[in-house]
Design a protein around this motif. Sequence first.
Motif, PDB file in Angstrom:
ATOM      1  N   PHE A 118       0.853  -1.186   0.000  1.00 46.88           N
ATOM      2  CA  PHE A 118       0.000   0.000   0.000  1.00 46.88           C
ATOM      3  C   PHE A 118       0.891   1.238   0.000  1.00 46.88           C
ATOM      4  CE2 PHE A 118      -2.573  -3.376   1.688  1.00 46.88           C
ATOM      5  CZ  PHE A 118      -3.834  -3.148   1.148  1.00 46.88           C
ATOM      6  N   GLY A 119       0.940   1.911  -1.137  1.00 44.26           N
ATOM      7  CA  GLY A 119       1.774   3.092  -1.275  1.00 44.26           C
ATOM      8  C   GLY A 119       2.779   2.937  -2.384  1.00 44.26           C
ATOM      9  N   GLY A 120       2.797   3.893  -3.309  1.00 45.62           N
ATOM     10  CA  GLY A 120       3.699   3.824  -4.454  1.00 45.62           C
ATOM     11  C   GLY A 120       4.761   4.899  -4.438  1.00 45.62           C
ATOM     12  N   MET A 142      -4.017   5.401  -4.174  1.00 46.81           N
ATOM     13  CA  MET A 142      -5.125   6.305  -4.449  1.00 46.81           C
ATOM     14  C   MET A 142      -4.732   7.313  -5.517  1.00 46.81           C
ATOM     15  SD  MET A 142      -6.317   7.046  -0.498  1.00 46.81           S
ATOM     16  CE  MET A 142      -7.728   8.045  -1.003  1.00 46.81           C
ATOM     17  N   ARG A 143      -3.433   7.403  -5.822  1.00 51.93           N
ATOM     18  CA  ARG A 143      -2.913   8.371  -6.791  1.00 51.93           C
ATOM     19  C   ARG A 143      -2.405   7.627  -8.025  1.00 51.93           C
ATOM     20  NH1 ARG A 143       1.826  10.458  -3.246  1.00 51.93           N
ATOM     21  NH2 ARG A 143       1.973   8.201  -3.075  1.00 51.93           N
ATOM     22  N   ALA A 144      -2.968   7.933  -9.174  1.00 50.68           N
ATOM     23  CA  ALA A 144      -2.605   7.215 -10.397  1.00 50.68           C
ATOM     24  C   ALA A 144      -1.132   7.377 -10.733  1.00 50.68           C
ATOM     25  CB  ALA A 144      -3.471   7.704 -11.561  1.00 50.68           C
ATOM     26  N   GLU A 145      -0.591   8.577 -10.529  1.00 48.90           N
ATOM     27  CA  GLU A 145       0.804   8.823 -10.912  1.00 48.90           C
ATOM     28  C   GLU A 145       1.775   8.002 -10.077  1.00 48.90           C
ATOM     29  OE1 GLU A 145      -0.385  12.035  -7.917  1.00 48.90           O
ATOM     30  OE2 GLU A 145      -1.285  10.973  -9.640  1.00 48.90           O
ATOM     31  N   MET A 184       5.791   0.946 -12.168  1.00 48.66           N
ATOM     32  CA  MET A 184       5.829  -0.324 -11.452  1.00 48.66           C
ATOM     33  C   MET A 184       6.291  -1.439 -12.402  1.00 48.66           C
ATOM     34  SD  MET A 184       4.963  -0.349  -8.231  1.00 48.66           S
ATOM     35  CE  MET A 184       4.305   0.817  -7.015  1.00 48.66           C
ATOM     36  N   PRO A 185       7.022  -2.426 -11.898  1.00 41.10           N
ATOM     37  CA  PRO A 185       7.445  -3.541 -12.751  1.00 41.10           C
ATOM     38  C   PRO A 185       6.254  -4.243 -13.387  1.00 41.10           C
ATOM     39  CG  PRO A 185       8.564  -3.604 -10.625  1.00 41.10           C
ATOM     40  CD  PRO A 185       7.505  -2.556 -10.506  1.00 41.10           C
ATOM     41  N   GLU A 186       6.464  -4.828 -14.559  1.00 41.97           N
ATOM     42  CA  GLU A 186       5.385  -5.511 -15.275  1.00 41.97           C
ATOM     43  C   GLU A 186       4.818  -6.671 -14.469  1.00 41.97           C
ATOM     44  OE1 GLU A 186       6.512  -6.680 -19.171  1.00 41.97           O
ATOM     45  OE2 GLU A 186       6.967  -4.649 -19.860  1.00 41.97           O
ATOM     46  N   ALA A 187       5.641  -7.274 -13.644  1.00 45.06           N
ATOM     47  CA  ALA A 187       5.186  -8.428 -12.868  1.00 45.06           C
ATOM     48  C   ALA A 187       4.262  -8.037 -11.722  1.00 45.06           C
ATOM     49  CB  ALA A 187       6.391  -9.183 -12.311  1.00 45.06           C
TER      50      ALA A 187
END
Length: 329
Positions: free
Chosen positions: A165-167, A190-193, A198-201
């Motif tokens: 949870f959190g990017g 919650m934020r698209a950006e 993120m890795p494809e996997a």
Amino acid sequence: MNAKVQSLKAFLARAGRVALVEVAGTKGSTPREKGAFMLVSGAAIFGTIGGGQLEYMAIDKARQLLFSPLEGEMASERPEGVVSEGTARASSTAAATPPGGFAATLPSRGRDVSATLDVPLGPEIGQCCGGRVEVLIRLVDAALEAELVAAAEAEAAQQPHVYIFGGGHVGQALASAVALLPVHVVAVEMRAEALEGMPEAVETSLTPIPEALVRNAPAGAAFVVLTHDHALDFLIVAEALKRRDAAYVGMIGSRTKKATFRNWFLKSTDGSEAEFARLVSPIGGETVKDKRPPVIAALATAEIMTALAAHAGARAAPHPASCGKAMAG
């Protein structure tokens, strides 16, 4: 589709003629367990049986089988059935193993074995493991290819889930590290950006109610909480601690943040001390005093994988009561 299954399918699609190299038996100390396997084509390999001279010998033998004994050239089509062992030799130089090797139980060995290696892992081959490995090598036909894919898909379906949870910086680093493991990773934001890059996997989930994913997660999941908002962290962690079947619940932060969460959790959510005791915070431990995101990610990844393995072992272990009944019977 699971990224590792996709990698396997892509390898099989482009490789042409392929040999399956399987660890069929082990004695003593060995680099990989029974059931581990790799695929060998003329130019590349997929997976590993442990590296070292053992693997080089197996690759060399597999490539002997891939060559036509008459023409000394690589056949361009997948065989319909297992063919006889060839005599021409190919270069033993292999491309780097792509991510996605599997250690699942392999398809049954109903077909004939093309070659068998029984290798002592001693000074004779430059290895010092001390054990012994039996390796079976088969050429892959269409039926065996289908069984390999099915086995990989079945293994992927059983992989534990890790929810991040959190990017932010740590979330991105953690997702990249965990994605290399045999787990299903879900990055939640919650934020698209924040999900960009993120890795494809990694599966991504953009949602205004991230705590809802905790409620719907499969049993045995790991939850790692490091959002941009402490209040949101608290809501997600509170949901995760209510999941008695969770393998791991971690929250990034300091001792002060953990103490603040404890007061709120006990007073505002009817949480218990036993539930709170399951929270790991700070994540990654406090032995290494380094707050750079990649370092935190590496330490937390090891911690998460340890918790997942312990949870799986606890679930697989027989209950003492059932053991007593079995002995009495």
